[in-house]
Design a protein around this motif. Structure first.
Motif, PDB file in Angstrom:
ATOM      1  N   LYS A 124       0.847   4.075  -2.947  1.00  0.00           N
ATOM      2  CA  LYS A 124       0.592   5.498  -2.695  1.00  0.00           C
ATOM      3  C   LYS A 124       1.698   6.363  -3.286  1.00  0.00           C
ATOM      4  O   LYS A 124       1.435   7.400  -3.908  1.00  0.00           O
ATOM      5  N   ASP A 125       2.958   5.943  -3.079  1.00  0.00           N
ATOM      6  CA  ASP A 125       4.095   6.703  -3.620  1.00  0.00           C
ATOM      7  C   ASP A 125       4.038   6.763  -5.140  1.00  0.00           C
ATOM      8  O   ASP A 125       4.270   7.819  -5.750  1.00  0.00           O
ATOM      9  N   ASP A 152       0.822  -1.205   0.000  1.00  0.00           N
ATOM     10  CA  ASP A 152       0.000   0.000   0.000  1.00  0.00           C
ATOM     11  C   ASP A 152       0.862   1.264   0.000  1.00  0.00           C
ATOM     12  O   ASP A 152       0.528   2.248  -0.657  1.00  0.00           O
ATOM     13  N   ASP A 153       1.977   1.241   0.746  1.00  0.00           N
ATOM     14  CA  ASP A 153       2.856   2.415   0.787  1.00  0.00           C
ATOM     15  C   ASP A 153       3.466   2.692  -0.583  1.00  0.00           C
ATOM     16  O   ASP A 153       3.516   3.844  -1.031  1.00  0.00           O
ATOM     17  N   SER A 154       3.937   1.650  -1.256  1.00  0.00           N
ATOM     18  CA  SER A 154       4.511   1.847  -2.589  1.00  0.00           C
ATOM     19  C   SER A 154       3.441   2.273  -3.586  1.00  0.00           C
ATOM     20  O   SER A 154       3.698   3.095  -4.459  1.00  0.00           O
TER      21      SER A 154
END
Length: 221
Positions: free
Chosen positions: A88-89, A84-86
């Motif tokens: 978003k990035d 999820d973090d990647s």
């Protein structure tokens, strides 16, 4: 199709691990499967030689080979989803596509010097996929040592690449934050944790300790 996010299919990772192990061992490519040619033991004596073929026992024998002497494959590899973090990035990045970049390459005619551009789609460097799972089944005592084949296969993939365009810089991966859990048949509902490792090399360096721990906690015939 549900979220348009790229992912690494477990079949791709597992297939690359298998092919790199075949190369390392110098095994013959003797079985056509779709568009690829892989190694498959054809006779029981090949499958069982020197404690068993590491590739056919760990990764399995294709159903199309009709090898009645084969056993269940030891290794299961799950899909690795984009974190999820990647996601978003990448969603906020200035790339041509939502979760991917377009890399332009140019072929130069050696005689006329004319340029022929072509483009490929790839996930930008630094993207994190996971968490994912590799499940190794232990059926007999020899499997304690066969787990080393899986660890070395992961190292071989790190030194090579996944997907296309690897010789031109794409597909470099590494395994991080590795956690080892085991379940014994006597008390399967309670997993036992061995340790956590930052890199696959750290895990490889601790293999002798892991092998002893498995023999004590996951008994086999």
């Amino acid at each position: 199709p549900l979220n348009n996010r790229p992912y690494i299919p477990g079949s791709s990772l597992r297939g690359k691990m298998r092919s790199q192990t075949e190369k390392k061992l110098g095994l013959p490519q003797n079985n056509r499967v779709g568009q690829a040619t892989i190694h498959t033991c054809k006779k029981p004596e090949e499958y069982q030689k020197n404690g068993g073929c590491p590739v056919c026992i760990v990764f399995g024998v294709p159903a199309s080979s009709e090898a009645a002497f084969s056993q269940p494959s030891r290794l299961v590899v799950r899909d690795a989803l984009l974190s999820d973090d990647s996601a978003k990035d990448l969603d906020n990045a200035n790339t041509e596509l939502r979760f991917a970049e377009i890399k332009t390459e140019v072929t130069i005619d050696r005689v006329t010097s004319a340029a022929t551009p072509r483009t490929i789609e790839r996930v930008p460097a630094g993207a994190l996929f996971g968490p994912t799972e590799l499940v190794f089944n232990i059926y007999e005592k020899a499997d304690y040592n066969r787990l080393k084949t899986v660890i070395e296969a992961m190292q071989l993939v790190e030194d090579d690449y996944l997907g296309g365009g690897g010789s031109r810089g794409s597909g470099k991966i590494r395994f991080t934050d590795i956690e080892i859990l085991a379940r014994a048949s006597e008390n399967y509902s309670k997993p036992i944790q061995f340790d956590k490792f930052d890199t696959i090399q750290a895990l490889a360096d601790s293999f002798a300790h892991l092998q002893k721990w498995l023999a004590e906690n996951v008994p086999a015939e």
